[in-house]
Design an enzyme around this catalytic site. Sequence first.
Site, short mmCIF file in Angstrom:
data_model
loop_
_atom_site.label_atom_id
_atom_site.label_comp_id
_atom_site.label_asym_id
_atom_site.label_seq_id
_atom_site.Cartn_x
_atom_site.Cartn_y
_atom_site.Cartn_z
N HIS A 1 7.79 -14.12 15.65
CA HIS A 1 7.37 -15.40 15.82
C HIS A 1 6.48 -15.13 15.98
O HIS A 1 5.97 -14.72 17.56
CB HIS A 1 8.17 -16.60 16.52
CG HIS A 1 9.31 -17.18 15.83
ND1 HIS A 1 8.84 -18.80 15.22
CD2 HIS A 1 10.93 -17.18 15.88
CE1 HIS A 1 10.08 -18.58 14.99
NE2 HIS A 1 11.03 -18.63 14.79
N ASP B 1 12.63 -12.31 18.89
CA ASP B 1 11.41 -13.39 19.06
C ASP B 1 11.35 -13.58 21.12
O ASP B 1 12.33 -13.47 21.63
CB ASP B 1 12.69 -15.13 19.57
CG ASP B 1 12.78 -15.41 17.75
OD1 ASP B 1 12.47 -14.87 17.18
OD2 ASP B 1 13.67 -16.35 18.20
N TYR C 1 26.57 -20.66 14.63
CA TYR C 1 26.24 -19.36 13.93
C TYR C 1 27.72 -19.08 12.86
O TYR C 1 28.67 -19.55 13.59
CB TYR C 1 26.19 -18.56 14.98
CG TYR C 1 25.48 -17.72 15.53
CD1 TYR C 1 24.35 -17.30 15.50
CD2 TYR C 1 25.72 -17.90 17.40
CE1 TYR C 1 23.02 -17.48 15.91
CE2 TYR C 1 24.23 -17.87 17.96
CZ TYR C 1 24.02 -17.34 16.86
OH TYR C 1 22.16 -17.85 18.14
N LYS D 1 6.84 -21.72 9.99
CA LYS D 1 7.43 -22.65 9.49
C LYS D 1 6.17 -24.28 9.41
O LYS D 1 5.96 -24.91 10.39
CB LYS D 1 8.67 -23.46 10.52
CG LYS D 1 9.38 -22.85 11.16
CD LYS D 1 11.22 -23.44 11.35
CE LYS D 1 11.73 -22.81 11.54
NZ LYS D 1 11.92 -21.19 12.28
N ARG E 1 19.51 -13.30 18.55
CA ARG E 1 20.50 -12.68 19.87
C ARG E 1 21.26 -12.03 19.78
O ARG E 1 21.86 -11.04 20.82
CB ARG E 1 19.73 -13.56 20.72
CG ARG E 1 18.68 -14.57 21.29
CD ARG E 1 19.61 -16.01 21.49
NE ARG E 1 19.01 -16.88 20.87
CZ ARG E 1 19.86 -18.43 20.99
NH1 ARG E 1 19.74 -18.52 21.94
NH2 ARG E 1 20.00 -18.75 19.88
N GLY F 1 -1.89 -29.64 3.11
CA GLY F 1 -2.31 -28.42 2.67
C GLY F 1 -3.74 -27.75 2.93
O GLY F 1 -3.63 -26.26 3.35
N ALA G 1 3.91 -27.27 8.40
CA ALA G 1 4.66 -28.15 8.07
C ALA G 1 2.98 -29.61 7.99
O ALA G 1 3.69 -30.47 8.07
CB ALA G 1 5.23 -28.63 9.19
N ASP G 2 2.36 -28.98 7.53
CA ASP G 2 1.24 -30.02 7.35
C ASP G 2 1.07 -30.02 6.29
O ASP G 2 0.78 -29.31 5.23
CB ASP G 2 -0.24 -29.32 8.74
CG ASP G 2 -0.94 -30.68 9.06
OD1 ASP G 2 -1.36 -32.06 8.40
OD2 ASP G 2 -1.16 -31.02 10.76
O1 S5P Z 1 17.27 -23.20 10.19
C1 S5P Z 1 16.83 -22.59 10.47
C2 S5P Z 1 16.15 -21.22 10.61
C3 S5P Z 1 15.11 -20.35 11.26
S1 S5P Z 1 14.23 -19.91 10.36
N1 S5P Z 1 17.67 -21.63 11.96
C4 S5P Z 1 17.11 -20.95 12.77
O2 S5P Z 1 17.51 -20.42 13.91
N2 S5P Z 1 15.98 -20.14 12.44
C5 S5P Z 1 14.94 -18.88 13.50
O3 S5P Z 1 16.14 -18.17 13.45
C6 S5P Z 1 14.87 -19.35 14.58
O4 S5P Z 1 13.30 -20.16 14.46
C7 S5P Z 1 15.53 -17.95 15.40
O5 S5P Z 1 14.16 -17.01 15.29
C8 S5P Z 1 16.27 -17.22 14.63
C9 S5P Z 1 17.86 -17.45 14.78
O6 S5P Z 1 17.67 -17.26 15.55
P1 S5P Z 1 19.36 -16.56 16.99
O7 S5P Z 1 18.67 -15.73 17.60
O8 S5P Z 1 19.93 -17.89 16.97
O9 S5P Z 1 19.98 -15.63 15.53
#
Ligand code: S5P
Length: 276
Positions: A65, A41, A224, A96, A243, A101, A98-99
Amino acid sequence: MSSKPQAQSYRARVKNFSNPTAKAILETVERKKSNLAVSVDVTKAEDLLSIIDGVGPYVCMIKTHIDILEDFDFSLIERLQHLSQKHDFLYFEDRKFADIGNTVALQYSNGVHKIASWAHLTNAHPVPGPSIIRGLSSVGLPLGRALLLLAEMSTKGSLAVGAYTTDAVRMARQHRDFVVGFIAQNRMEGLGARPEDDITNEDFLILTPGIGLESRGDSMGQQYRTPREAVYDSGCDIIIVGRGIYGTDPKAVGTMAAKAERYMAEGWAAYLERIA
Ligand code: S5P
């Protein structure tokens, strides 16, 4: 008599899917012995390319993204495709959707990013109901692409729980040619199955974000857990790390590669323990 998907090897599960992207994901995981997807990201195309080149050897998938980039130009796609061939991984654009079809079909195929033309995999929120799958599959299925539904989220206070999660699994079950799995925190095997649903050979890929070895969360609600908690305890198939690998300095590519190798090793060890 086949055992449950979570007890089967990635290789043995290839036959459980008709979708070519699902098969390619499992084959790549097995070939590279990596169930690691790195989420990159960052806002500059050059940083995106150099991070992907650095972590590429250790991943089965890169999650993007693409709309975060400040300097996106469609010529970037060719450079991304070159990296996926060089390092043997697939692209997951975390759009993601979300709208309705009709709108998602346009967002998926058109606009500046033309996601369906390069992303093997994308995802959608089930909130609009099955029409979102029909819209996206009208574009993606002829191209051999695949979709994940967001059945659960990693964030504190997520509303994607209980009946919402169950209904997401039921929606996916009706569209197994295109919906190959979920973004989720758990393996939701057979969840909400009705007597008329034949779930004997049902298999879905569970991709799980919210993975970190050095932190339990961030200041914006992210939570996490470790690769082992995700793969061994919760039965998830692919860990998504952002990250925890690319950290705060987009130039420290050597450090990122070392971290990616560590996450790959931990994710793979947890998988071997699971199928043992
Ligand atoms: O529930 C979710 C779904 C997604 S896709 N939680 C998330 O964190 N994500 C994605 O996973 C979020 O958009 C980001 O790109 C990545 C997690 O990033 P991190 O830096 O926290 O590991």
